[in-house]
Design a protein around this motif. Structure first.
Motif, PDB file in Angstrom:
ATOM      1  N   PHE A   1     -53.153  95.864  -9.531  1.00 49.33           N
ATOM      2  CA  PHE A   1     -53.100  94.415 -10.178  1.00 49.33           C
ATOM      3  C   PHE A   1     -52.779  94.440 -11.624  1.00 49.33           C
ATOM      4  N   LYS A   2     -51.985  93.761 -11.994  1.00 50.16           N
ATOM      5  CA  LYS A   2     -51.804  93.615 -13.702  1.00 50.16           C
ATOM      6  C   LYS A   2     -52.521  92.338 -13.948  1.00 50.16           C
ATOM      7  N   GLN A   3     -52.591  91.583 -13.246  1.00 52.02           N
ATOM      8  CA  GLN A   3     -53.113  89.998 -13.482  1.00 52.02           C
ATOM      9  C   GLN A   3     -53.530  89.845 -12.038  1.00 52.02           C
ATOM     10  N   LYS A   4     -54.920  89.292 -12.044  1.00 54.57           N
ATOM     11  CA  LYS A   4     -55.219  88.701 -10.730  1.00 54.57           C
ATOM     12  C   LYS A   4     -56.375  87.917 -10.987  1.00 54.57           C
ATOM     13  N   GLU A   5     -56.317  86.785 -10.520  1.00 48.83           N
ATOM     14  CA  GLU A   5     -57.440  85.748 -11.133  1.00 48.83           C
ATOM     15  C   GLU A   5     -57.983  85.312  -9.483  1.00 48.83           C
ATOM     16  N   PRO A   6     -59.405  84.817  -9.769  1.00 47.66           N
ATOM     17  CA  PRO A   6     -59.876  84.068  -8.495  1.00 47.66           C
ATOM     18  C   PRO A   6     -59.337  82.558  -8.327  1.00 47.66           C
ATOM     19  N   LEU A   7     -59.252  82.275  -7.040  1.00 45.00           N
ATOM     20  CA  LEU A   7     -58.808  80.870  -6.891  1.00 45.00           C
ATOM     21  C   LEU A   7     -59.886  79.907  -6.844  1.00 45.00           C
ATOM     22  N   SER A   8     -60.993  80.229  -7.102  1.00 46.01           N
ATOM     23  CA  SER A   8     -62.126  79.069  -7.075  1.00 46.01           C
ATOM     24  C   SER A   8     -63.024  79.259  -8.342  1.00 46.01           C
ATOM     25  N   SER A   9     -63.622  78.002  -8.559  1.00 49.93           N
ATOM     26  CA  SER A   9     -64.350  78.035  -9.858  1.00 49.93           C
ATOM     27  C   SER A   9     -65.776  78.793  -9.464  1.00 49.93           C
TER      28      SER A   9
ATOM     29  N   ARG B   1     -51.142  77.151  -9.383  1.00 45.43           N
ATOM     30  CA  ARG B   1     -51.122  78.530  -8.718  1.00 45.43           C
ATOM     31  C   ARG B   1     -51.665  79.571  -9.546  1.00 45.43           C
ATOM     32  N   SER B   2     -52.152  80.666  -8.723  1.00 46.68           N
ATOM     33  CA  SER B   2     -52.802  81.837  -9.531  1.00 46.68           C
ATOM     34  C   SER B   2     -51.816  82.892  -9.595  1.00 46.68           C
ATOM     35  N   PRO B   3     -51.692  83.439 -10.838  1.00 48.28           N
ATOM     36  CA  PRO B   3     -50.787  84.629 -11.005  1.00 48.28           C
ATOM     37  C   PRO B   3     -51.694  85.885 -10.550  1.00 48.28           C
ATOM     38  N   TRP B   4     -50.784  86.635  -9.452  1.00 48.46           N
ATOM     39  CA  TRP B   4     -51.386  87.786  -8.968  1.00 48.46           C
ATOM     40  C   TRP B   4     -50.004  88.785  -9.434  1.00 48.46           C
ATOM     41  N   TRP B   5     -50.100  89.463 -10.534  1.00 40.21           N
ATOM     42  CA  TRP B   5     -48.919  90.472 -10.788  1.00 40.21           C
ATOM     43  C   TRP B   5     -49.499  91.604 -10.168  1.00 40.21           C
ATOM     44  N   PHE B   6     -48.540  92.337  -9.550  1.00 35.98           N
ATOM     45  CA  PHE B   6     -48.966  93.590  -8.996  1.00 35.98           C
ATOM     46  C   PHE B   6     -47.712  94.785  -8.935  1.00 35.98           C
TER      47      PHE B   6
ATOM     48  N   ARG C   1     -47.187  84.471  -7.129  1.00 38.21           N
ATOM     49  CA  ARG C   1     -48.077  82.948  -7.661  1.00 38.21           C
ATOM     50  C   ARG C   1     -48.756  82.635  -6.301  1.00 38.21           C
ATOM     51  N   VAL C   2     -50.213  82.505  -6.216  1.00 34.94           N
ATOM     52  CA  VAL C   2     -50.884  82.186  -5.089  1.00 34.94           C
ATOM     53  C   VAL C   2     -51.472  80.622  -5.275  1.00 34.94           C
ATOM     54  N   SER C   3     -50.862  80.036  -4.165  1.00 32.22           N
ATOM     55  CA  SER C   3     -51.099  78.579  -4.161  1.00 32.22           C
ATOM     56  C   SER C   3     -52.470  78.393  -3.786  1.00 32.22           C
ATOM     57  N   PRO C   4     -53.364  77.344  -4.292  1.00 28.48           N
ATOM     58  CA  PRO C   4     -54.609  77.103  -4.016  1.00 28.48           C
ATOM     59  C   PRO C   4     -55.144  76.752  -2.510  1.00 28.48           C
ATOM     60  N   PHE C   5     -53.976  76.498  -1.731  1.00 27.93           N
ATOM     61  CA  PHE C   5     -54.260  76.528  -0.309  1.00 27.93           C
ATOM     62  C   PHE C   5     -54.040  77.800   0.385  1.00 27.93           C
ATOM     63  N   THR C   6     -53.795  78.961  -0.092  1.00 23.74           N
ATOM     64  CA  THR C   6     -53.372  80.212   0.437  1.00 23.74           C
ATOM     65  C   THR C   6     -55.001  80.997   0.661  1.00 23.74           C
TER      66      THR C   6
ATOM     67  N   ALA D   1     -48.556  79.326 -14.485  1.00 27.53           N
ATOM     68  CA  ALA D   1     -49.906  79.213 -14.926  1.00 27.53           C
ATOM     69  C   ALA D   1     -50.038  78.520 -16.361  1.00 27.53           C
ATOM     70  N   THR D   2     -51.317  77.941 -16.612  1.00 30.32           N
ATOM     71  CA  THR D   2     -51.438  77.585 -17.996  1.00 30.32           C
ATOM     72  C   THR D   2     -52.735  77.758 -18.174  1.00 30.32           C
ATOM     73  N   ASP D   3     -53.543  77.731 -19.567  1.00 31.23           N
ATOM     74  CA  ASP D   3     -54.874  77.999 -19.656  1.00 31.23           C
ATOM     75  C   ASP D   3     -55.823  77.048 -19.047  1.00 31.23           C
ATOM     76  N   CYS D   4     -55.097  75.924 -18.250  1.00 31.27           N
ATOM     77  CA  CYS D   4     -56.010  74.987 -17.678  1.00 31.27           C
ATOM     78  C   CYS D   4     -57.038  75.569 -16.463  1.00 31.27           C
ATOM     79  N   ARG D   5     -56.360  76.705 -16.222  1.00 29.16           N
ATOM     80  CA  ARG D   5     -57.121  77.658 -15.118  1.00 29.16           C
ATOM     81  C   ARG D   5     -58.390  77.853 -15.598  1.00 29.16           C
ATOM     82  N   TYR D   6     -58.514  78.393 -16.789  1.00 30.51           N
ATOM     83  CA  TYR D   6     -59.741  78.652 -17.348  1.00 30.51           C
ATOM     84  C   TYR D   6     -60.868  77.469 -17.601  1.00 30.51           C
ATOM     85  N   ILE D   7     -60.410  76.254 -17.835  1.00 35.29           N
ATOM     86  CA  ILE D   7     -60.974  75.189 -17.918  1.00 35.29           C
ATOM     87  C   ILE D   7     -61.538  74.650 -16.478  1.00 35.29           C
TER      88      ILE D   7
END
Ligand SMILES: [Zn+2]
Ligand SMILES: [Zn+2]
Length: 425
Positions: free
Chosen positions: A306-314, A187-192, A277-282, A354-360
């Motif tokens: 947002f304190k932290q928001k990351e894209p859900l796609s590569s 899941r993608s962290p969206w801290w707001f 935390r946002v699921s990849p299906f959202t 979340a893990t560092d895998c999201r960057y990979i």
């Protein structure tokens, strides 16, 4: 000898005793210990300092064909804080009790995994094994605070591209059952933070649009949404990683004085912080619409940030889900290796945090989250985090099998495919 159980456990416990804990992790200490280990194993080592004082260690074992896509085993060296008085054994003493449980912050998340990689390599080096592909082992800083000065900088560097990675392993979760868990997405962290403003007023007055009332309406709405998501999980209709979690983590309002809060004054500002935390299906735009129009509407004098928001796609626009089927040879090898080691692997899951895998994965490189801890309660970020020595030692053997299999993998058909198009997921 070098492989004696006591010595292996002592190396783990030594790593656990280092206070690489936020907010001021002792990275100098982790660097010293890890460099010494890499050199005793015979790995090439590099210390990359993208940000001063935040070393990222990269160890390499060059394969016979360094042009083949390589393998990366990643772990983070930092750990989250521990409330010392609430632990039975001090969180940085690495106490081992009579049952062989080793207590320490980081025993599950994730100093175990980092040390297991190295122990497995020690075994393989000593056995005379010759890798076909090159292997890299990274020890990164700051994962627990977002990885911005660690993995995020590393993936953006020219060196990262040169490594030509074919597959990455990073952390997973402990499993209370007898099988290991494995994660192919997260899941993608969206801290707001939401803020409300309004007229202040006497504590006795009933009036519309106070900051507190505006915030409370949002809290009610967020709570209803949270419940609906949680109900799906409770009813068995969705897994934890398949829904959106949104949890309040702080509330801030009121007029504070040295003797306490003023009780007869309704404040003009109020705010709340959420870990979502946002699921990849959202659908991300639908979710942000909800935040803007229902949880922090301008019509109620509210704003959000947002304190932290990351894209859900590569970067290729693909969903960040690593394929876990016959089309991904690394998945097949992983399953096989674990079963050869006598382990059992569960179905691929979405990592709830979340893990560092999201960057990979965002680079289009396949990655699995896996920490070999079965029969173990999930205690990451909790009090009394521990790992049993037998599970730890078993995990080393699991990595011996995985590493051997990955580094021997020779598939000409796949070498023709470009790393990114293979990635995906
Ligand atoms: Zn972790
Ligand atoms: Zn963690």
């Amino acid at each position: 000898g070098d492989g004696g159980e006591e010595i292996v456990l002592e190396r783990f416990r030594e790593y656990l005793r280092l206070a690489s804990v936020h907010p001021t992790p002792d990275y100098a200490a982790t660097t010293r210990l890890l460099l010494a280990q890499a050199s005793s194993i015979g790995l090439q080592s590099r210390v990359l300092e993208y940000v001063e004082g935040k070393p990222l260690l990269l160890f390499t074992w060059t394969g016979r064909d360094p042009h083949l896509p390589s393998v990366l085993l990643n772990s983070h060296t930092d750990v989250v804080p521990a409330e010392q008085p609430k632990w039975v054994h001090s969180p940085f003493a690495a106490h081992m009790d009579d049952a062989g449980n080793i207590f320490a912050r980081g025993s599950q998340d994730m100093k175990c995994v980092g040390m297991q990689y190295l122990e497995a390599l020690r075994v393989l080096k000593a056995s005379g094994f010759q890798p076909l592909r090159s292997l890299h082992v990274s020890f990164v800083p700051d994962e627990e605070i977002g990885g911005h000065d660690g993995m995020e900088k590393f993936v953006a560097s020219p060196l990262f591209v040169e490594l030509n990675l074919g597959i990455v392993l990073d952390e997973g979760l402990a499993s209370p059952a007898s099988h290991y868990r494995v994660f192919n997405a997260e899941r993608s962290p969206w801290w707001f933070i939401i803020k409300a403003t309004g007229s202040p007023g006497h504590g006795s007055k009933l009036f519309d649009n106070s900051a507190m009332e505006n915030l409370m309406i949002s809290l009610e709405s967020i709570r209803r949404y949270r419940k609906a998501q949680f109900d799906l999980v409770k009813a068995g209709l969705a897994a934890e990683g398949e829904v959106v979690s949104v949890n309040p983590v702080y509330l801030k309002a009121g007029t504070s004085t040295p003797t306490g809060f003023v009780m007869n004054l309704q404040p003009s500002e109020a705010e709340a912080g959420f870990d979502m935390r946002v699921s990849p299906f959202t659908d991300p735009s639908g979710l942000e619409d909800r935040l803007r129009t229902e949880w922090a509407p301008a019509s109620r004098n509210m704003t959000y940030q947002f304190k932290q928001k990351e894209p859900l796609s590569s970067k290729h626009g693909l969903p960040l889900i690593t394929k876990a089927d016959e089309s991904n040879p690394w998945w097949m090898l992983l399953q096989e290796a674990i079963s050869e080691a006598g382990g059992e692997l569960g179905k691929p899951e979405i990592f709830p945090a979340a893990t560092d895998c999201r960057y990979i994965r965002a680079q289009g490189i396949p990655a699995f989250g896996f920490s070999p801890m079965a029969n173990t309660p999930i205690l990451l970020h909790d009090h009394n985090e521990f790992l049993n020595k037998e599970e730890y030692l078993k995990g080393i053997q699991v990595y011996v099998h995985i590493i051997k299999s990955f580094l021997s993998f020779d598939n000409n058909e796949h070498e023709a495919v470009d790393v990114n198009s293979r990635a995906e997921l």
